[in-house]
Write an enzyme that holds these catalytic residues in place. Sequence first.
Site, PDB file in Angstrom:
ATOM      1  N   GLY A 117      37.478  26.176  31.740  1.00 22.65           N
ATOM      2  CA  GLY A 117      36.352  27.461  31.717  1.00 22.65           C
ATOM      3  C   GLY A 117      34.902  26.840  31.589  1.00 22.65           C
ATOM      4  O   GLY A 117      34.173  27.410  31.316  1.00 22.65           O
TER       5      GLY A 117
ATOM      6  N   ASP B  84      38.096  34.400  32.087  1.00 23.95           N
ATOM      7  CA  ASP B  84      37.169  33.144  31.489  1.00 23.95           C
ATOM      8  C   ASP B  84      35.930  33.560  30.991  1.00 23.95           C
ATOM      9  O   ASP B  84      35.490  32.955  30.008  1.00 23.95           O
ATOM     10  CB  ASP B  84      36.951  32.070  32.828  1.00 23.95           C
ATOM     11  CG  ASP B  84      38.373  31.542  33.544  1.00 23.95           C
ATOM     12  OD1 ASP B  84      39.436  31.730  32.625  1.00 23.95           O
ATOM     13  OD2 ASP B  84      38.303  30.494  34.033  1.00 23.95           O
TER      14      ASP B  84
HETATM   15  C1  MEV Z   1      41.439  30.174  36.182  1.00 17.86           C
HETATM   16  O1  MEV Z   1      40.603  29.827  35.057  1.00 17.86           O
HETATM   17  C2  MEV Z   1      42.278  31.427  35.845  1.00 17.86           C
HETATM   18  C3  MEV Z   1      42.900  32.173  36.954  1.00 17.86           C
HETATM   19  O2  MEV Z   1      43.927  33.298  36.710  1.00 17.86           O
HETATM   20  C4  MEV Z   1      41.842  32.710  37.889  1.00 17.86           C
HETATM   21  C5  MEV Z   1      41.148  34.017  37.424  1.00 17.86           C
HETATM   22  O3  MEV Z   1      41.707  34.609  36.179  1.00 17.86           O
HETATM   23  O4  MEV Z   1      40.074  34.600  37.824  1.00 17.86           O
HETATM   24  C6  MEV Z   1      43.607  31.080  37.950  1.00 17.86           C
END
Ligand code: MEV
Length: 311
Positions: free
Chosen positions: A103, A148
């Site tokens: 993140g 995130d």
């Molecule tokens: C990325 O850290 C997480 C994903 O699920 C994308 C999102 O939630 O926007 C892959």
Amino acid sequence: MVCDIMSEGYGYGKVILFGEHFVVYGIPAIASALSGKTIAKVEGSDKFELVDNRPETPGYKEKKKEQQGDSLRRILEFLKIDVEKNPIRITLSGDLVAASGVGASAASCAAIARAINEHFKLGLDDEGINKVAYEGEKGYHGIPSGIDNTAATYGGIILFTKGDPPKIERISMKTPIEIVEGNTGITSDTKTVVEDVARKKEENPQEFEEIFKRAKEITEEAKEALINADAEKIGRLMDENQELLRRIGVSCDELETLIKIGKDNGALGAKLTGTGRGGLMVSLTPGKELQERVANAMKENGFMAFRNNIG
Ligand code: MEV
């Protein structure tokens, strides 16, 4: 006129324990903030500039440079800050290693939002900071779910469901549990991987329906297991979550190697975390001894490993 007051803001790194990718389609997901943070400092300057001093996985910052510029433009535009009139220098630092899966982009967006908020006395609370960080995340993700930036802004463990506004529930664990994150060293592009999943879903609607159903159940079961700090169950659910992530095509050989190292050395569960196709994986390693063993095994095999706690 250059103002010499320096303002500071922070954003937490995160590990997604359950439900990455599925969260984009409205399935609840669980993320835990990490103790590692990104710090942003904002000060008046004679020209607008960004200085990025964050520690990184080699090549990460260069690969993300264009997206970082786009993200910053979005944040400034959203906050209506004219850096032609009010030039500022933004300096990023902190102990969070910038890598795919932790993140890093969200932590930097939240940190920048907080520092700008303080510098220009905008009076935003956490909810406002989270909204700004979400705008910044669009530069990296396209249409992010928001998990995130929410973890980066609030910290702790959250059960997150996408929406406007998103549903955010805090989870508190009876006792913390040790984890080890293994780093493939590969920087992945979230936007590309999320788009690939969308394409695959179009082609296989029935299979995805079945996968999403189980993903939702896993998150629900994981919530209870986390509250009770039931490590055996959390581990089993992590393994099952990884199987679903394999089926949607977001794992890769390096992640699988790290998962195998973790499991062979006694981890109770192991899965990729975040975008996948590189980045990080997380293994559940209750107790300092097991944590050491797993982290050392990853290092002996040439990977970077981070020790952390959830809860
Ligand atoms: C990325 O850290 C997480 C994903 O699920 C994308 C999102 O939630 O926007 C892959």
